[in-house]
Write an enzyme that holds these catalytic residues in place. Structure first.
Site, PDB file in Angstrom:
ATOM      1  CG  ASP A 185       1.876   1.325   7.379  1.00  0.00           C
ATOM      2  OD1 ASP A 185       1.248   0.557   8.118  1.00  0.00           O
ATOM      3  OD2 ASP A 185       2.738   0.916   6.571  1.00  0.00           O
ATOM      4  CD  GLU A 191       8.679  -1.035  -3.123  1.00  0.00           C
ATOM      5  OE1 GLU A 191       7.967  -0.302  -2.401  1.00  0.00           O
ATOM      6  OE2 GLU A 191       8.887  -2.219  -2.869  1.00  0.00           O
ATOM      7  CG  ASP A 192       6.760   2.586   0.166  1.00  0.00           C
ATOM      8  OD1 ASP A 192       7.435   1.628  -0.278  1.00  0.00           O
ATOM      9  OD2 ASP A 192       6.007   2.454   1.150  1.00  0.00           O
ATOM     10  CG  ASP A 227      14.226  -0.912   5.699  1.00  0.00           C
ATOM     11  OD1 ASP A 227      15.423  -0.925   6.026  1.00  0.00           O
ATOM     12  OD2 ASP A 227      13.310  -0.704   6.506  1.00  0.00           O
ATOM     13  NE  ARG A 255      -0.922   2.235   4.700  1.00  0.00           N
ATOM     14  CZ  ARG A 255       0.123   1.479   4.363  1.00  0.00           C
ATOM     15  NH1 ARG A 255       1.077   1.966   3.609  1.00  0.00           N
ATOM     16  NH2 ARG A 255       0.195   0.233   4.782  1.00  0.00           N
ATOM     17  CE  LYS A 301      -3.484  -2.195   2.888  1.00  0.00           C
ATOM     18  NZ  LYS A 301      -4.121  -2.194   4.207  1.00  0.00           N
TER      19      LYS A 301
END
Length: 183
Positions: A163, A103-104, A107, A169, A47
């Protein structure tokens, strides 16, 4: 949601809304040049990438197709588990297509590495990655990212799609979540 609405939940603001939009416009110009002769398929990773995908797609001045995948490796924790599950698969056949994963955040790189291999195995002509954020110090698997917005420290960040337990978000900026929120 603005930073002032949740100031007590953040230790700092890393990237403002204005900085995010300026960076997405810059990345859009690069993508337009690279995909000038094709209609790329943007694949947003749900999300977290919803905000990035929407604003990035609106910045583009070329035709695109869009689809979504949902994969999970976090659960309710603050670190990637590395075990990937497909929660929602693509609706589009990607064989022979130029695919740009949106992509956000990158990591550990574990989820993205798995996703790259999965999409390549489906016969895509090319698969590239655009990520708004990357945590270089947290990367465990080397993943070639064609377009990176910002490199950030290995802190737990929220906002702009990112989030903690489904909250934050809708924060318009990206901030470091205060430890008292998740400990």
């Amino acid at each position: 949601m603005d930073v002032e609405d949740i100031r007590a939940d953040l230790t700092e603001v890393l990237i403002t809304e204005e900085e995010i939009h300026a960076k997405l416009a810059e990345l859009a110009r690069r993508v337009e040049a690279d995909y000038a002769d094709t209609t790329p398929l943007l694949v947003g990773v749900l999300k977290g990438a919803v905000m990035v995908m929407a604003d990035f797609a609106r910045e583009l001045r070329i035709h695109i197709d869009m689809d979504w995948m949902a994969v999970s490796s976090y659960g309710a924790g603050t670190e990637s588990s590395g075990v990937v599950r497909i929660l929602k698969d693509l609706d589009t056949d990607i064989a022979g297509r130029d695919v740009l994963i949106v992509e956000d955040i990158i990591d550990s790189g574990l989820t993205l590495s798995w996703l790259l291999q999965n999409l390549r195995s489906r016969g895509a002509k090319s698969v590239k990655i655009l990520a708004l954020l990357r945590k270089p110090e947290s990367i465990k698997v080397d993943v070639d990212v064609a377009y990176v917005g910002f490199d950030i420290p290995p802190a737990f960040v929220v906002g702009y799609g990112l989030d903690f337990a489904e909250r934050y978000r809708n924060l318009r900026a990206i901030g470091v979540l205060a430890p008292h929120v998740y400990e």
